[in-house]
Design a protein around this motif. Structure first.
Motif, PDB file in Angstrom:
ATOM      1  N   ILE A  29       0.832  -1.207   0.000  1.00  0.00           N
ATOM      2  CA  ILE A  29       0.000   0.000   0.000  1.00  0.00           C
ATOM      3  C   ILE A  29       0.867   1.258   0.000  1.00  0.00           C
ATOM      4  O   ILE A  29       0.611   2.215  -0.737  1.00  0.00           O
ATOM      5  N   VAL A  30       1.913   1.250   0.835  1.00  0.00           N
ATOM      6  CA  VAL A  30       2.811   2.409   0.886  1.00  0.00           C
ATOM      7  C   VAL A  30       3.484   2.628  -0.461  1.00  0.00           C
ATOM      8  O   VAL A  30       3.554   3.742  -0.975  1.00  0.00           O
ATOM      9  N   THR A  33       1.203   4.102  -3.110  1.00  0.00           N
ATOM     10  CA  THR A  33       0.734   5.469  -2.876  1.00  0.00           C
ATOM     11  C   THR A  33       1.785   6.455  -3.377  1.00  0.00           C
ATOM     12  O   THR A  33       2.871   6.532  -2.811  1.00  0.00           O
ATOM     13  N   PRO A  34       1.511   7.181  -4.435  1.00  0.00           N
ATOM     14  CA  PRO A  34       2.511   8.115  -4.968  1.00  0.00           C
ATOM     15  C   PRO A  34       2.970   9.115  -3.916  1.00  0.00           C
ATOM     16  O   PRO A  34       2.155   9.732  -3.235  1.00  0.00           O
ATOM     17  N   GLY A  35       4.287   9.224  -3.784  1.00  0.00           N
ATOM     18  CA  GLY A  35       4.843  10.184  -2.852  1.00  0.00           C
ATOM     19  C   GLY A  35       5.148   9.626  -1.483  1.00  0.00           C
ATOM     20  O   GLY A  35       5.927  10.221  -0.737  1.00  0.00           O
ATOM     21  N   LEU A  36       4.568   8.477  -1.132  1.00  0.00           N
ATOM     22  CA  LEU A  36       4.828   7.891   0.178  1.00  0.00           C
ATOM     23  C   LEU A  36       5.788   6.726  -0.016  1.00  0.00           C
ATOM     24  O   LEU A  36       5.380   5.611  -0.307  1.00  0.00           O
ATOM     25  N   THR A  37       7.077   6.945   0.141  1.00  0.00           N
ATOM     26  CA  THR A  37       8.085   5.935  -0.149  1.00  0.00           C
ATOM     27  C   THR A  37       8.244   4.954   1.008  1.00  0.00           C
ATOM     28  O   THR A  37       7.857   5.233   2.147  1.00  0.00           O
ATOM     29  N   SER A  38       8.854   3.820   0.686  1.00  0.00           N
ATOM     30  CA  SER A  38       9.116   2.817   1.723  1.00  0.00           C
ATOM     31  C   SER A  38      10.045   3.373   2.795  1.00  0.00           C
ATOM     32  O   SER A  38       9.846   3.127   3.985  1.00  0.00           O
ATOM     33  N   ALA A  39      11.070   4.106   2.365  1.00  0.00           N
ATOM     34  CA  ALA A  39      12.009   4.685   3.334  1.00  0.00           C
ATOM     35  C   ALA A  39      11.293   5.629   4.287  1.00  0.00           C
ATOM     36  O   ALA A  39      11.581   5.653   5.491  1.00  0.00           O
ATOM     37  N   ALA A  40      10.341   6.415   3.757  1.00  0.00           N
ATOM     38  CA  ALA A  40       9.593   7.338   4.603  1.00  0.00           C
ATOM     39  C   ALA A  40       8.741   6.585   5.618  1.00  0.00           C
ATOM     40  O   ALA A  40       8.696   6.943   6.805  1.00  0.00           O
ATOM     41  N   ALA A  57      10.743  -6.184  15.119  1.00  0.00           N
ATOM     42  CA  ALA A  57      11.006  -4.862  14.555  1.00  0.00           C
ATOM     43  C   ALA A  57      11.721  -4.958  13.214  1.00  0.00           C
ATOM     44  O   ALA A  57      11.292  -4.365  12.213  1.00  0.00           O
ATOM     45  N   LEU A  58      12.809  -5.709  13.180  1.00  0.00           N
ATOM     46  CA  LEU A  58      13.623  -5.779  11.968  1.00  0.00           C
ATOM     47  C   LEU A  58      12.890  -6.494  10.844  1.00  0.00           C
ATOM     48  O   LEU A  58      12.943  -6.066   9.682  1.00  0.00           O
ATOM     49  N   ALA A  59      12.182  -7.582  11.168  1.00  0.00           N
ATOM     50  CA  ALA A  59      11.449  -8.317  10.136  1.00  0.00           C
ATOM     51  C   ALA A  59      10.355  -7.448   9.531  1.00  0.00           C
ATOM     52  O   ALA A  59      10.175  -7.407   8.305  1.00  0.00           O
ATOM     53  N   GLY A  60       9.625  -6.728  10.381  1.00  0.00           N
ATOM     54  CA  GLY A  60       8.555  -5.876   9.866  1.00  0.00           C
ATOM     55  C   GLY A  60       9.075  -4.787   8.956  1.00  0.00           C
ATOM     56  O   GLY A  60       8.563  -4.580   7.848  1.00  0.00           O
ATOM     57  N   LEU A  61      10.121  -4.076   9.379  1.00  0.00           N
ATOM     58  CA  LEU A  61      10.649  -2.986   8.561  1.00  0.00           C
ATOM     59  C   LEU A  61      11.298  -3.508   7.284  1.00  0.00           C
ATOM     60  O   LEU A  61      11.169  -2.898   6.212  1.00  0.00           O
ATOM     61  N   TYR A  62      12.012  -4.626   7.388  1.00  0.00           N
ATOM     62  CA  TYR A  62      12.668  -5.217   6.214  1.00  0.00           C
ATOM     63  C   TYR A  62      11.644  -5.609   5.157  1.00  0.00           C
ATOM     64  O   TYR A  62      11.819  -5.343   3.966  1.00  0.00           O
ATOM     65  N   VAL A  63      10.551  -6.219   5.589  1.00  0.00           N
ATOM     66  CA  VAL A  63       9.520  -6.672   4.636  1.00  0.00           C
ATOM     67  C   VAL A  63       8.757  -5.485   4.050  1.00  0.00           C
ATOM     68  O   VAL A  63       8.359  -5.511   2.882  1.00  0.00           O
ATOM     69  N   GLY A  68       7.298  -2.708  -0.565  1.00  0.00           N
ATOM     70  CA  GLY A  68       7.167  -1.361  -1.108  1.00  0.00           C
ATOM     71  C   GLY A  68       7.785  -1.220  -2.486  1.00  0.00           C
ATOM     72  O   GLY A  68       7.299  -0.458  -3.329  1.00  0.00           O
ATOM     73  N   ARG A  69       8.888  -1.960  -2.735  1.00  0.00           N
ATOM     74  CA  ARG A  69       9.506  -1.909  -4.057  1.00  0.00           C
ATOM     75  C   ARG A  69       8.544  -2.435  -5.117  1.00  0.00           C
ATOM     76  O   ARG A  69       8.454  -1.900  -6.212  1.00  0.00           O
TER      77      ARG A  69
END
Length: 501
Positions: A29-30, A33-40, A57-63, A68-69
């Motif tokens: 979803i992120v 959504t144009p403009g809402l990047t994975s890094a953000a 924490a790490l698994a959630g952010l990594y996935v 997002g890609r």
């Protein structure tokens, strides 16, 4: 095998599996959504990880980064608006196929290519990171400083259109990291007489400011400029939502070649998904017999950039885990999360935190499967939902979340001020063509580089000569200079070819 141990670690914790599934949905979803990047999105969620188990924490952010890609291809295909910079190459043939009435086929192609590319990249991560870590176990401070030096030069020279601006961005990140108390002498530096500066700039508000707050400012400007435009999904033609088996067989060689190219690019710090996607698209178009048809909705034109784009994900973690040097913006944020949980990243992480690392690898593989199912069967539905979601409702909530996340990191109002200044700084950097990725990666690496440099000088009475007495250090210095020289020569040739005189 160690990866089987990783799966047993992951599935013995149902909450970790739940976070992986939720992260897959959130990432798609992120990304879409144009403009809402994975890094953000990851930057905003970092404060939440303070209260989570490290694997959760790490698994959630990594996935989220992985999904997002892929998610960026949804808006690229349906609306001709790439959700992420890496999906820009997908818009060429993806949106053209969508306009022909085959958006479903384009989305399914993107899902298959993304999952295959991601899987190949993760195989390289799983087997390559351990091997490289074994080679770097005996590195001392001189070797580590050479690695940091090489990372600074490589990232500066390959990100963005200007090497000079890349170097300036890297230098700015190093200077920002030096604000605070000198770690060896205990004296304040660059504090400008302000007491709050003596504790240094916190990573979380800086990340949120540079990636999220600046993106909001950028999207406000874009919304004003593009007011009145509407997002339209084309009507389906018969068979336009189906990816046939012969078509799948046709694109498999493309996916394999592009995944290998993307994996190779992912290992090199600073290049990232965008470079991989455009490089794979250009290479497959060069090889194609029907070059003139590319850009009109060729299925290989979707498969090539999407597989290369996602193949970067795993290999970009190799320099992080094996050397402690993040290979991408998302890896730099993950490095911050490792440090928040007291985990030292480097070659010995496979000894000290083996269950965590291989559990993270397993989470990545599960995440690939989940976002593939979401994208293959629900990509069009997600696109329709996003098309109906007005930005005037989305961005105010993100704006408010920025302030909450920045304050929650250390419950310090000064961090909110840092976030706002960093956001304005990041906005101006984007407008002027400077690299936010180089700035953040340099900020994260600067303290380690300084520590390695000063420890190296303490080890010897020969001063700077110690760096030239270690063959490995000399090799990294030479590699950095070769990469920088190669980039200078390449850009000089491009400029000379473009000069009509």
């Amino acid at each position: 095998m160690d990866i089987l141990y990783g799966f047993s670690t992951l599935f013995s914790d149902p909450l970790a599996v739940l976070f992986v599934i939720l992260a897959s949905f959130a990432g798609v979803i992120v990304g879409a959504t144009p403009g809402l990047t994975s890094a953000a999105a990851i930057a905003m969620l970092v404060p939440v990880t303070f209260y989570m188990e490290p694997l959760h924490a790490l698994a959630g952010l990594y996935v989220i980064g992985k999904a997002g890609r892929f998610g960026g291809s949804i808006s690229a295909i349906l609306f001709n608006t790439p959700g992420t910079a890496a999906a820009a190459a997908t818009t060429v043939d993806g949106n053209a196929m969508s306009r022909k009435g085959m958006p479903g086929k384009a989305l399914k192609t993107a899902a298959v290519a993304s999952a295959c590319g991601d899987l190949i990249g993760d195989m390289l991560l799983i087997f390559g990171a351990v091997w490289i870590a074994m080679l770097t176990r005996n590195f001392g401070p001189p070797e580590y400083f050479a690695v940091y030096f090489a990372a600074f030069l490589v990232i500066s020279s390959v990100v963005g259109a200007s090497i000079v601006k890349g170097l300036i961005s890297t230098a700015a990140g190093i200077v920002a990291a030096m604000i605070g108390i000198d770690p060896m002498e205990g004296m304040p530096r660059l504090d400008f007489g302000i007491l709050d500066f003596q504790s240094g700039l916190a990573l979380v508000p800086l990340l949120i400011g540079v990636f999220v707050f600046s993106e909001i400012l950028f999207q406000i400007e874009r919304t004003i400029r593009e007011r009145g435009t509407a997002k339209v999904i084309s009507d389906l033609v018969p068979g336009g939502d189906r990816l046939a088996w012969p078509e799948f067989r046709q694109i498999m060689p493309v996916i394999l070649r592009s995944s290998i190219l993307g994996s190779a690019i992912g290992i090199l710090p600073g290049l990232g998904s965008s470079v991989a996607a455009f490089a794979a698209y250009g290479e497959e178009r060069r090889r194609a017999k029907n070059k003139d048809e590319w850009g009109t909705g060729v299925i290989a034109g979707i498969a090539a950039p999407e597989s290369a784009n996602n193949a970067v994900s795993g290999p970009s973690m190799i320099p992080l885990l094996a050397l402690g040097v993040p290979g991408s913006t998302i890896a730099a944020i993950l490095l911050g999360v490792f440090l928040i949980h007291g985990i030292t990243v480097g070659p010995r992480i496979f000894d000290t935190s083996r269950d965590l690392v291989f559990g993270l690898f397993a989470a990545g593989l599960v995440g690939i499967g989940v976002y593939f199912v979401i994208g293959f069967f629900g990509g069009a539905a997600i696109g329709r939902i996003i098309a109906r979601a007005p930005s005037r409702l989305i961005y105010p909530y993100i704006f408010l979340t920025c302030f909450i996340s920045a304050y929650a990191a250390r419950t310090n109002v000064f961090d909110v001020f840092v976030m706002c200044v960093a956001g304005l700084f990041g906005y101006l950097m984007r407008k002027q063509g400077y690299s936010m990725a180089a700035f953040i990666i340099a900020f994260v690496l600067a303290q380690g580089a300084e520590r390695a440099f000063r420890q190296s000088l303490i080890l010897t009475n020969d001063g700077w000569l110690i760096f030239f007495q270690r063959p490995v250090a000399v090799a990294f210095f030479a590699l950095a200079i070769l990469v920088l020289s190669g980039q200078l020569v390449q850009r000089y040739r491009i400029r000379a070819q473009g000069d009509p005189s």
